[in-house]
Design a protein around this motif. Structure first.
Motif, PDB file in Angstrom:
ATOM      1  N   CYS A 213      33.677  38.371  41.919  1.00 33.26           N
ATOM      2  CA  CYS A 213      33.424  36.946  41.668  1.00 33.26           C
ATOM      3  C   CYS A 213      32.578  36.454  42.831  1.00 33.26           C
ATOM      4  CB  CYS A 213      34.750  36.199  41.600  1.00 33.26           C
ATOM      5  SG  CYS A 213      34.566  34.438  41.376  1.00 33.26           S
TER       6      CYS A 213
ATOM      7  N   CYS B  80      31.181  33.242  43.260  1.00 34.80           N
ATOM      8  CA  CYS B  80      31.262  31.849  43.678  1.00 34.80           C
ATOM      9  C   CYS B  80      32.432  31.166  42.987  1.00 34.80           C
ATOM     10  CB  CYS B  80      29.956  31.145  43.317  1.00 34.80           C
ATOM     11  SG  CYS B  80      29.859  29.459  43.908  1.00 34.80           S
ATOM     12  N   VAL B  81      33.151  30.350  43.757  1.00 36.96           N
ATOM     13  CA  VAL B  81      34.226  29.517  43.220  1.00 36.96           C
ATOM     14  C   VAL B  81      34.010  28.124  43.768  1.00 36.96           C
ATOM     15  CG1 VAL B  81      36.710  29.110  43.149  1.00 36.96           C
ATOM     16  CG2 VAL B  81      35.844  31.463  43.162  1.00 36.96           C
ATOM     17  N   ARG B  82      34.013  27.126  42.889  1.00 41.57           N
ATOM     18  CA  ARG B  82      33.849  25.736  43.317  1.00 41.57           C
ATOM     19  C   ARG B  82      34.947  24.898  42.677  1.00 41.57           C
ATOM     20  NH1 ARG B  82      31.073  27.571  46.778  1.00 41.57           N
ATOM     21  NH2 ARG B  82      28.857  27.277  47.010  1.00 41.57           N
ATOM     22  N   MET B  83      35.458  23.943  43.448  1.00 42.24           N
ATOM     23  CA  MET B  83      36.494  23.050  42.959  1.00 42.24           C
ATOM     24  C   MET B  83      35.957  21.633  42.986  1.00 42.24           C
ATOM     25  SD  MET B  83      40.408  22.552  44.240  1.00 42.24           S
ATOM     26  CE  MET B  83      41.020  23.999  43.428  1.00 42.24           C
ATOM     27  N   SER B  84      36.341  20.861  41.983  1.00 43.35           N
ATOM     28  CA  SER B  84      35.917  19.471  41.933  1.00 43.35           C
ATOM     29  C   SER B  84      36.597  18.671  43.018  1.00 43.35           C
ATOM     30  CB  SER B  84      36.220  18.870  40.555  1.00 43.35           C
ATOM     31  OG  SER B  84      37.619  18.800  40.370  1.00 43.35           O
TER      32      SER B  84
ATOM     33  N   THR C 252      39.395  20.630  38.499  1.00 41.87           N
ATOM     34  CA  THR C 252      38.486  21.539  37.804  1.00 41.87           C
ATOM     35  C   THR C 252      37.980  22.585  38.788  1.00 41.87           C
ATOM     36  OG1 THR C 252      37.772  19.719  36.389  1.00 41.87           O
ATOM     37  CG2 THR C 252      36.393  21.674  36.398  1.00 41.87           C
ATOM     38  N   VAL C 253      37.976  23.854  38.338  1.00 37.60           N
ATOM     39  CA  VAL C 253      37.468  24.963  39.140  1.00 37.60           C
ATOM     40  C   VAL C 253      36.431  25.690  38.296  1.00 37.60           C
ATOM     41  CG1 VAL C 253      38.058  27.138  40.279  1.00 37.60           C
ATOM     42  CG2 VAL C 253      39.655  25.232  40.368  1.00 37.60           C
TER      43      VAL C 253
ATOM     44  N   THR D 164      33.977  29.207  38.256  1.00 33.33           N
ATOM     45  CA  THR D 164      33.737  30.503  38.894  1.00 33.33           C
ATOM     46  C   THR D 164      32.563  31.182  38.216  1.00 33.33           C
ATOM     47  OG1 THR D 164      35.147  31.801  37.411  1.00 33.33           O
ATOM     48  CG2 THR D 164      36.215  30.778  39.320  1.00 33.33           C
ATOM     49  N   CYS D 165      31.825  31.990  38.993  1.00 37.25           N
ATOM     50  CA  CYS D 165      30.781  32.820  38.399  1.00 37.25           C
ATOM     51  C   CYS D 165      30.825  34.173  39.078  1.00 37.25           C
ATOM     52  CB  CYS D 165      29.407  32.175  38.518  1.00 37.25           C
ATOM     53  SG  CYS D 165      28.863  31.909  40.203  1.00 37.25           S
TER      54      CYS D 165
END
Length: 153
Positions: A14, A16-20, A25-26, A28-29
């Motif tokens: 994985c 990238c992980v981003r959280m709002s 909201t999360v 991932t790519c």
């Protein structure tokens, strides 16, 4: 207390992980070309410290994203073609409108000229009739004077 749940979404790493900002909201790519949008629920603020967080998984495939991008590009191209068509049609309509206005003005001028000629002819006819009526009145008046003179004599 933070509960972390491994969902095993990606095949491979994985990236990238981003959280709002609100933490609900999360995204991932990963190397597999998939993008997951996760809605986090069951947070302590939501449950008052009871329960365990859960999430809904939305999977977006790279090929689906590329297909959507192609659709968007096609739609942009179609919109551009429609704009060009609208401009062409607008120009045609404006040209047709100008032509029709010009024709209507010419027709109106011709009708006005015909009405003026008719009016002048009627005025001339009226003046001729008035002159004839005056001539007849003078003639009758002269005859009346002649008869009155003959009667007095």
């Amino acid at each position: 207390m933070v509960v972390v749940q491994s969902l095993g979404l990606h095949i491979g790493p994985c990236h990238c992980v981003r959280m709002s900002v609100d933490g609900r909201t999360v995204v991932t790519c990963g190397e597999d070309g998939l993008v997951f949008v996760l809605r986090v629920t069951g947070l302590e603020a939501d449950t008052g410290g009871k329960g365990r967080p859960s999430c809904d998984v939305v999977m977006v495939n790279r090929s689906d994203m590329q297909a959507r991008e192609e659709e968007i590009q096609e739609l942009f191209a179609e919109a551009a073609a429609l704009k060009v068509h609208l401009v062409e049609e607008s120009t045609k309509m404006q040209t047709e409108c100008v032509r029709r206005v010009h024709e209507a003005r010419q027709q109106d001028r011709a009708e006005v000229e015909a009405l003026r000629s008719q009016c002048e002819a009627l005025q001339q006819q009226s003046m001729a009739q008035e002159k004839e009526a005056l001539r007849q009145m003078r003639s009758l008046e002269a005859k009346h004077v002649q008869v009155a003179t003959d009667l007095e004599a």
